[in-house]
Every structure is written in structure tokens, then in C-alpha cells.
Design an enzyme around this catalytic site. Structure first.
Site, PDB file in Angstrom:
ATOM      1  N   TYR A   1      19.818  85.267  40.157  1.00  0.00           N
ATOM      2  CA  TYR A   1      20.876  84.621  39.378  1.00  0.00           C
ATOM      3  C   TYR A   1      20.314  83.983  38.104  1.00  0.00           C
ATOM      4  CZ  TYR A   1      23.330  85.322  43.785  1.00  0.00           C
ATOM      5  OH  TYR A   1      23.870  85.872  44.916  1.00  0.00           O
TER       6      TYR A   1
ATOM      7  N   GLU B   1      28.057  80.082  44.450  1.00  0.00           N
ATOM      8  CA  GLU B   1      27.295  79.227  45.347  1.00  0.00           C
ATOM      9  C   GLU B   1      26.271  80.107  46.046  1.00  0.00           C
ATOM     10  OE1 GLU B   1      31.317  77.549  44.863  1.00  0.00           O
ATOM     11  OE2 GLU B   1      30.737  79.392  45.869  1.00  0.00           O
TER      12      GLU B   1
ATOM     13  N   ILE C   1      28.036  88.854  47.503  1.00  0.00           N
ATOM     14  CA  ILE C   1      27.127  89.926  47.077  1.00  0.00           C
ATOM     15  C   ILE C   1      26.143  90.123  48.225  1.00  0.00           C
ATOM     16  CG2 ILE C   1      25.626  88.334  45.826  1.00  0.00           C
ATOM     17  CD1 ILE C   1      25.178  90.659  43.775  1.00  0.00           C
ATOM     18  N   ALA C   2      25.970  91.366  48.631  1.00  0.00           N
ATOM     19  CA  ALA C   2      25.084  91.647  49.755  1.00  0.00           C
ATOM     20  C   ALA C   2      24.515  93.056  49.628  1.00  0.00           C
ATOM     21  CB  ALA C   2      25.820  91.515  51.078  1.00  0.00           C
TER      22      ALA C   2
END
Length: 174
Positions: free
Chosen positions: A124, A112, A78-79
Site C-alpha cells: 500500500y 484498513e 484484496i486477496a
């Protein structure tokens, strides 16, 4: 005081045509970026992978990916482009991944994250992820450890309610 209109962000499945923009962002945010070949191989695995891009206008401003294995979904990447950080792009992308995982019968999500990435960890945790362990030297380019996080029961009404509350918060609804 100027009030800006709500940001219009379109989430769509990642396609080959998005890769130039995805690779540009990848190079801006990761010390060891994924290659075009790796993205292409991931996109080819449609039965176990799902990738999305976030667009504002015609510009790709972020992307995220999900790998499915049995009843678990794993956030592979995810970016968000640095100039679009703190505009809830990552939240929208993670919401899309969580909903996709539920739609594809996953019961749990895992990922992670770099120990130094406190902003990502905060995101998160909003989605119910909790730390369960550390992978030593997980990121070889920086020798940084990864925090392993899980959220269980994503197929429940309670989790669906959490996702709905997050979605309403993005829209500015209470």
C-alpha cells in the site's frame, strides 16, 4: 540458471461464476471469510462497487474490490491465493482498483489493513498510502487492530505517473 517467461495474468470484472474460486481463496487467507451472499450483494451494487479477479490460465488466483462514495474510493477487500503470493498479483489488483477509482472520478483512496500484515502495508505504501490512524479491535475474530491508510490526489498527473511506473515495474520495464 533458468529464466521463466513473464507471468501472464488476466484481470477481469468479478462475476458470479468466479465465486467458487473466490470463496476458496477467501477461506485460505481470512479467519472470518466473507460469505457467498455478501459477495453477491456487493456485485449487485454496480453503481458504487467494482470487483476484479486475477486469473492465470483458467484459475482465479486473486481478487479485489472497491466501494465508491462521493470522491473517495475504499478498498473493501484484496486477496491472493497463498501459492501465488510474491508474484505481484496483489500489485496488479491494486493497480486495477486505483485506475478504476480514477476512472470513476474518485480523488482519494482509503483502506484498513491488519497491523500485523507488514507485507500488505508495504504494498500500500508503494501506491502512496500513508497511515492516518488505528481502529481498535477492528477484526473481531482476532481482536486485532487495523491501520487506516489514505492516499489523496489520485486524480492528479503525479499519481497517474506513479501508477504508470508501477505498471512498468510489473512488466520488468525501467
Amino acid at each position: 540458471m533458468t529464466i521463466s517467461p513473464p507471468l501472464t495474468v488476466h484481470l477481469t470484472p468479478m462475476r458470479r461464476r468466479h465465486l467458487r474460486s473466490v470463496l476458496r481463496i477467501e477461506g485460505q487467507v481470512y479467519p472470518r471469510p466473507w460469505s457467498q451472499t455478501l459477495f453477491l450483494s456487493e456485485l449487485a451494487l454496480r453503481s458504487t462497487r467494482s470487483y476484479f479477479v486475477a486469473r492465470i490460465g483458467r484459475d482465479v488466483v486473486g481478487y479485489a474490490g472497491l466501494m465508491l462514495s462521493m470522491e473517495d474510493g475504499h478498498v473493501t477487500t484484496i486477496a491472493v491465493a497463498p501459492k501465488w503470493h510474491r508474484h505481484q498479483i496483489g500489485t496488479r489488483l491494486l493497480l486495477a482498483l486505483a485506475r478504476e477509482a480514477v476512472d470513476r472520478d474518485a480523488r482519494n483512496l482509503t483502506l484498513e489493513v491488519r497491523l500485523s500484515s507488514k507485507g500488505a502495508q508495504f504494498l500500500y505504501r508503494r501506491f502512496g498510502f500513508a497511515p492516518v490512524g488505528v481502529r481498535k479491535n477492528y477484526y473481531p475474530e482476532t481482536k486485532e487492530d487495523a491501520l487506516v491508510m489514505w492516499v489523496h490526489g489520485i486524480d492528479t498527473a503525479d499519481y497517474s505517473g506513479l501508477l504508470t511506473r508501477i505498471e512498468h515495474a510489473i512488466r520488468g520495464e525501467t
